[in-house]
Design a protein around this motif. Structure first.
Motif, PDB file in Angstrom:
ATOM      1  N   CYS A 182       0.831  -1.209   0.000  1.00  0.00           N
ATOM      2  CA  CYS A 182       0.000   0.000   0.000  1.00  0.00           C
ATOM      3  C   CYS A 182       0.864   1.255   0.000  1.00  0.00           C
ATOM      4  CB  CYS A 182      -0.910   0.029   1.231  1.00  0.00           C
ATOM      5  SG  CYS A 182      -1.939  -1.440   1.427  1.00  0.00           S
ATOM      6  N   HIS A 183       0.581   2.160  -0.915  1.00  0.00           N
ATOM      7  CA  HIS A 183       1.138   3.512  -0.886  1.00  0.00           C
ATOM      8  C   HIS A 183       0.008   4.438  -0.478  1.00  0.00           C
ATOM      9  CE1 HIS A 183       3.195   7.182  -1.827  1.00  0.00           C
ATOM     10  NE2 HIS A 183       2.358   7.485  -2.821  1.00  0.00           N
ATOM     11  N   LEU A 184       0.063   4.939   0.762  1.00  0.00           N
ATOM     12  CA  LEU A 184      -1.044   5.687   1.345  1.00  0.00           C
ATOM     13  C   LEU A 184      -0.565   7.066   1.784  1.00  0.00           C
ATOM     14  CD1 LEU A 184      -2.447   2.771   3.571  1.00  0.00           C
ATOM     15  CD2 LEU A 184      -3.183   3.417   1.266  1.00  0.00           C
ATOM     16  N   PRO A 185      -0.482   8.032   0.866  1.00  0.00           N
ATOM     17  CA  PRO A 185      -0.032   9.378   1.243  1.00  0.00           C
ATOM     18  C   PRO A 185      -1.044  10.072   2.139  1.00  0.00           C
ATOM     19  CG  PRO A 185      -0.862   9.354  -1.002  1.00  0.00           C
ATOM     20  CD  PRO A 185      -0.849   7.930  -0.548  1.00  0.00           C
ATOM     21  N   GLU A 186      -0.599  11.116   2.826  1.00  0.00           N
ATOM     22  CA  GLU A 186      -1.488  11.847   3.730  1.00  0.00           C
ATOM     23  C   GLU A 186      -2.590  12.566   2.964  1.00  0.00           C
ATOM     24  OE1 GLU A 186       0.630  14.403   6.342  1.00  0.00           O
ATOM     25  OE2 GLU A 186       1.833  12.792   7.227  1.00  0.00           O
ATOM     26  N   THR A 187      -2.312  12.967   1.736  1.00  0.00           N
ATOM     27  CA  THR A 187      -3.323  13.617   0.911  1.00  0.00           C
ATOM     28  C   THR A 187      -3.256  13.050  -0.508  1.00  0.00           C
ATOM     29  OG1 THR A 187      -1.803  15.412   0.292  1.00  0.00           O
ATOM     30  CG2 THR A 187      -3.215  15.769   2.223  1.00  0.00           C
ATOM     31  N   GLY A 188      -4.377  13.159  -1.205  1.00  0.00           N
ATOM     32  CA  GLY A 188      -4.399  12.736  -2.601  1.00  0.00           C
ATOM     33  C   GLY A 188      -4.593  11.246  -2.783  1.00  0.00           C
ATOM     34  N   TRP A 189      -4.404  10.802  -4.011  1.00  0.00           N
ATOM     35  CA  TRP A 189      -4.615   9.409  -4.390  1.00  0.00           C
ATOM     36  C   TRP A 189      -3.451   8.537  -3.938  1.00  0.00           C
ATOM     37  CZ3 TRP A 189      -8.300   7.074  -7.998  1.00  0.00           C
ATOM     38  CH2 TRP A 189      -9.396   7.911  -8.254  1.00  0.00           C
ATOM     39  N   GLY A 190      -3.771   7.286  -3.658  1.00  0.00           N
ATOM     40  CA  GLY A 190      -2.757   6.311  -3.315  1.00  0.00           C
ATOM     41  C   GLY A 190      -2.732   5.187  -4.334  1.00  0.00           C
ATOM     42  N   THR A 191      -1.988   4.131  -4.018  1.00  0.00           N
ATOM     43  CA  THR A 191      -1.871   2.987  -4.924  1.00  0.00           C
ATOM     44  C   THR A 191      -1.780   1.693  -4.106  1.00  0.00           C
ATOM     45  OG1 THR A 191      -0.629   4.328  -6.514  1.00  0.00           O
ATOM     46  CG2 THR A 191      -0.557   1.943  -6.811  1.00  0.00           C
ATOM     47  N   LEU A 192      -2.524   0.695  -4.546  1.00  0.00           N
ATOM     48  CA  LEU A 192      -2.402  -0.649  -4.000  1.00  0.00           C
ATOM     49  C   LEU A 192      -1.786  -1.527  -5.078  1.00  0.00           C
ATOM     50  CD1 LEU A 192      -5.920  -1.100  -2.307  1.00  0.00           C
ATOM     51  CD2 LEU A 192      -3.807  -0.187  -1.317  1.00  0.00           C
ATOM     52  N   THR A 193      -0.700  -2.190  -4.763  1.00  0.00           N
ATOM     53  CA  THR A 193      -0.052  -3.091  -5.713  1.00  0.00           C
ATOM     54  C   THR A 193      -0.411  -4.518  -5.319  1.00  0.00           C
ATOM     55  OG1 THR A 193       1.773  -1.515  -6.008  1.00  0.00           O
ATOM     56  CG2 THR A 193       2.123  -3.774  -6.769  1.00  0.00           C
ATOM     57  N   LEU A 194      -1.353  -5.076  -6.041  1.00  0.00           N
ATOM     58  CA  LEU A 194      -1.873  -6.408  -5.702  1.00  0.00           C
ATOM     59  C   LEU A 194      -0.949  -7.472  -6.273  1.00  0.00           C
ATOM     60  CD1 LEU A 194      -5.656  -5.778  -6.429  1.00  0.00           C
ATOM     61  CD2 LEU A 194      -4.317  -5.251  -4.381  1.00  0.00           C
ATOM     62  N   ARG A 195      -0.598  -8.445  -5.430  1.00  0.00           N
ATOM     63  CA  ARG A 195       0.362  -9.473  -5.853  1.00  0.00           C
ATOM     64  C   ARG A 195      -0.137 -10.899  -5.636  1.00  0.00           C
ATOM     65  NH1 ARG A 195       3.775  -5.352  -3.832  1.00  0.00           N
ATOM     66  NH2 ARG A 195       5.333  -4.717  -5.382  1.00  0.00           N
ATOM     67  N   GLU A 196      -1.027 -11.108  -4.677  1.00  0.00           N
ATOM     68  CA  GLU A 196      -1.459 -12.469  -4.390  1.00  0.00           C
ATOM     69  C   GLU A 196      -2.889 -12.472  -3.872  1.00  0.00           C
ATOM     70  OE1 GLU A 196       1.284 -13.800  -1.401  1.00  0.00           O
ATOM     71  OE2 GLU A 196       0.009 -13.115   0.241  1.00  0.00           O
ATOM     72  N   THR A 197      -3.497 -13.630  -3.930  1.00  0.00           N
ATOM     73  CA  THR A 197      -4.827 -13.827  -3.369  1.00  0.00           C
ATOM     74  C   THR A 197      -4.764 -14.959  -2.359  1.00  0.00           C
ATOM     75  OG1 THR A 197      -5.466 -15.393  -5.105  1.00  0.00           O
ATOM     76  CG2 THR A 197      -5.933 -13.067  -5.500  1.00  0.00           C
ATOM     77  N   LEU A 198      -5.744 -14.962  -1.456  1.00  0.00           N
ATOM     78  CA  LEU A 198      -5.839 -16.034  -0.459  1.00  0.00           C
ATOM     79  C   LEU A 198      -7.246 -16.609  -0.490  1.00  0.00           C
ATOM     80  CD1 LEU A 198      -3.936 -14.447   2.585  1.00  0.00           C
ATOM     81  CD2 LEU A 198      -3.144 -16.273   1.080  1.00  0.00           C
ATOM     82  N   PRO A 199      -7.592 -17.342  -1.551  1.00  0.00           N
ATOM     83  CA  PRO A 199      -8.929 -17.945  -1.615  1.00  0.00           C
ATOM     84  C   PRO A 199      -9.072 -19.085  -0.632  1.00  0.00           C
ATOM     85  CG  PRO A 199      -7.594 -18.730  -3.434  1.00  0.00           C
ATOM     86  CD  PRO A 199      -6.773 -17.693  -2.715  1.00  0.00           C
ATOM     87  N   VAL A 200     -10.302 -19.318  -0.172  1.00  0.00           N
ATOM     88  CA  VAL A 200     -10.587 -20.410   0.748  1.00  0.00           C
ATOM     89  C   VAL A 200     -10.850 -21.682  -0.048  1.00  0.00           C
ATOM     90  CG1 VAL A 200     -12.129 -21.257   2.551  1.00  0.00           C
ATOM     91  CG2 VAL A 200     -11.540 -18.840   2.458  1.00  0.00           C
ATOM     92  N   SER A 201     -10.101 -22.744   0.250  1.00  0.00           N
ATOM     93  CA  SER A 201     -10.318 -24.032  -0.389  1.00  0.00           C
ATOM     94  C   SER A 201     -10.673 -25.114   0.625  1.00  0.00           C
ATOM     95  CB  SER A 201      -9.064 -24.454  -1.168  1.00  0.00           C
ATOM     96  OG  SER A 201      -8.735 -23.510  -2.154  1.00  0.00           O
ATOM     97  N   GLY A 202     -10.271 -24.934   1.869  1.00  0.00           N
ATOM     98  CA  GLY A 202     -10.474 -25.960   2.882  1.00  0.00           C
ATOM     99  C   GLY A 202      -9.204 -26.777   3.065  1.00  0.00           C
ATOM    100  N   LYS A 203      -8.949 -27.228   4.284  1.00  0.00           N
ATOM    101  CA  LYS A 203      -7.711 -27.938   4.603  1.00  0.00           C
ATOM    102  C   LYS A 203      -7.531 -29.205   3.773  1.00  0.00           C
ATOM    103  CE  LYS A 203      -7.582 -26.354   9.424  1.00  0.00           C
ATOM    104  NZ  LYS A 203      -7.581 -26.778  10.846  1.00  0.00           N
ATOM    105  N   ARG A 204      -8.644 -29.837   3.395  1.00  0.00           N
ATOM    106  CA  ARG A 204      -8.541 -31.109   2.681  1.00  0.00           C
ATOM    107  C   ARG A 204      -8.048 -30.943   1.255  1.00  0.00           C
ATOM    108  NH1 ARG A 204     -14.413 -33.551   3.308  1.00  0.00           N
ATOM    109  NH2 ARG A 204     -14.839 -31.516   2.377  1.00  0.00           N
ATOM    110  N   TRP A 205      -8.078 -29.707   0.744  1.00  0.00           N
ATOM    111  CA  TRP A 205      -7.806 -29.499  -0.677  1.00  0.00           C
ATOM    112  C   TRP A 205      -6.520 -28.736  -0.946  1.00  0.00           C
ATOM    113  CZ3 TRP A 205     -10.926 -32.342  -3.513  1.00  0.00           C
ATOM    114  CH2 TRP A 205     -12.198 -32.672  -3.009  1.00  0.00           C
ATOM    115  N   THR A 206      -5.931 -28.099   0.049  1.00  0.00           N
ATOM    116  CA  THR A 206      -4.760 -27.263  -0.192  1.00  0.00           C
ATOM    117  C   THR A 206      -3.469 -28.069  -0.037  1.00  0.00           C
ATOM    118  OG1 THR A 206      -4.668 -26.591   2.141  1.00  0.00           O
ATOM    119  CG2 THR A 206      -5.963 -25.220   0.651  1.00  0.00           C
ATOM    120  N   ASP A 207      -2.424 -27.639  -0.744  1.00  0.00           N
ATOM    121  CA  ASP A 207      -1.125 -28.292  -0.633  1.00  0.00           C
ATOM    122  C   ASP A 207      -0.485 -28.025   0.727  1.00  0.00           C
ATOM    123  OD1 ASP A 207      -1.373 -29.219  -3.218  1.00  0.00           O
ATOM    124  OD2 ASP A 207      -0.391 -27.463  -4.092  1.00  0.00           O
ATOM    125  N   SER A 208      -0.814 -26.878   1.315  1.00  0.00           N
ATOM    126  CA  SER A 208      -0.207 -26.504   2.592  1.00  0.00           C
ATOM    127  C   SER A 208      -0.891 -27.133   3.792  1.00  0.00           C
ATOM    128  CB  SER A 208      -0.234 -24.979   2.747  1.00  0.00           C
ATOM    129  OG  SER A 208      -1.576 -24.508   2.766  1.00  0.00           O
TER     130      SER A 208
END
Length: 360
Positions: A182-208
């Protein structure tokens, strides 16, 4: 696969019911159940499926393939399945067929070249789910009233829902958002740099072995990112959120009450409790913002209606322009006269029309 199993289960006087078949397949495909005996109520359907199911080679038979196609496109009560449901089923079955080809069971995908059945355009956004500016603000305020003060069930999720309403983020993208993104300046527009998602799959289905798996952004290379400019109102809300609640493990902005990864059920319950606070009864009973994802639909629609080019909307939302056109065409209002004027000007008709209107 549970749906397709109904077309591949074979026939007989003591065949299991469709409901039993679906339950049996759903149990059997769980990786953690490999080598286990099925529960008592599923022994009979599991035994039937293992002994009487048609071989994959039967998919070369047009009659069998038509039955499979039907099962992909219709529900158990013989009514058409939703367009998105049919597409999801077909994608899953295609994946299984590609695996069968790799494993040497089939030479070609039997669904290739088969005309798709079922409704088209079923993923178009329903304009009734979209909220206006006042309703959006009221819904975010209502979220802050959910739960007791010491638990902060709702207040810790206000900025989470705001990310969807003001930046068109998917819920799984907001769950994976970190402070360092997150780039969150005190004033004006900011920027979010999205890199990953964390979808829910359930423990039985994930590699981790955890409920959430780390994944890249949807429809992008694994290490690709997506910078999204965010308006000052969202910048301020994220700054306030970090100041009050801090961050969770790994720098994540949004967490559950115990500091763990925010689950779908957690934010879904908060949203369902907030809607009656923000909306009158007849609105709460309507499709209006029934799902948190409808906030993303609202944001994308607002961008389109404000004249942001489709290509830029697609870039910020993480979709292709084709998807934006297809899904949101019915939500764009008020542009017909503006577009007509542009066409008139491009064709040289606007000047001729104004000359003809002059007196004398």
């Amino acid at each position: 696969l549970a749906t397709v199993a109904l077309a591949m289960m074979g026939v007989g006087a003591k065949a299991p019911t469709p409901e039993e078949v679906r339950l049996a397949v759903r149990w059997a495909v769980v990786p953690a159940h490999k080598g286990e005996e099925p529960p008592p109520e599923l022994v009979r359907p599991c035994t039937w499926l293992s002994q009487r199911s048609r071989p994959l080679s039967d998919l070369q038979d047009p009659r069998v393939l038509r039955d499979v196609q039907y099962r992909l496109s219709f529900k158990l009560d013989d009514t058409p399945a939703a367009g998105e449901t049919s597409k999801r089923r077909r994608r899953g079955f295609n994946t299984a067929m590609e695996y069968a080809i790799e494993s040497g069971y089939l030479d070609a995908n039997p669904l290739a070249g088969v005309k798709r059945a079922g409704p088209k355009g079923g993923d178009a956004v329903d304009p009734r789910v979209l909220v206006n500016a006042v309703q959006g603000s009221q819904l975010l305020t209502a979220v802050s009233y959910v739960g007791s003060v010491h638990r902060n069930r709702g207040r810790r999720l206000v900025a989470f829902f705001a990310c969807q309403l003001y930046a068109a983020m998917r819920p799984a993208e907001a769950v994976g958002l970190r402070e360092q993104d997150c780039h969150l300046p005190e004033t004006g527009w900011g920027t979010l740099t999205l890199r990953e998602t964390l979808p829910v799959s359930g423990k039985r289905w994930t590699d981790s072995g955890k409920r959430h798996d780390k994944r890249g952004l949807k429809s992008r290379e694994a290490k690709a990112d997506r910078p999204v400019p965010i308006p000052p109102i969202l910048v301020a809300m994220l700054r306030e959120h970090i100041e009050e609640f801090g961050t969770a493990q790994g720098g994540r902005l949004f967490a559950n009450e115990r500091g763990g990864v925010l689950g779908t059920s957690s934010y879904w319950r908060v949203w369902q409790e907030a809607r009656p606070f923000a909306l009158p009864p007849h609105r709460a009973a309507a499709p209006l913002a029934r799902r948190p994802y409808d906030l993303r639909h609202t944001c994308i629609t607002n961008w389109l209606n404000d004249g942001v080019p489709v290509a830029e909307v697609a870039r910020r939302a993480g979709n292709s322009p084709e998807v934006i056109h297809r899904r949101y065409e019915g939500c764009i209002d008020g542009h017909e006269e503006l577009n007509n004027a542009k066409i008139m000007s491009a064709m040289g008709w606007a000047e001729a029309a104004s000359t003809a209107e002059e007196p004398g």
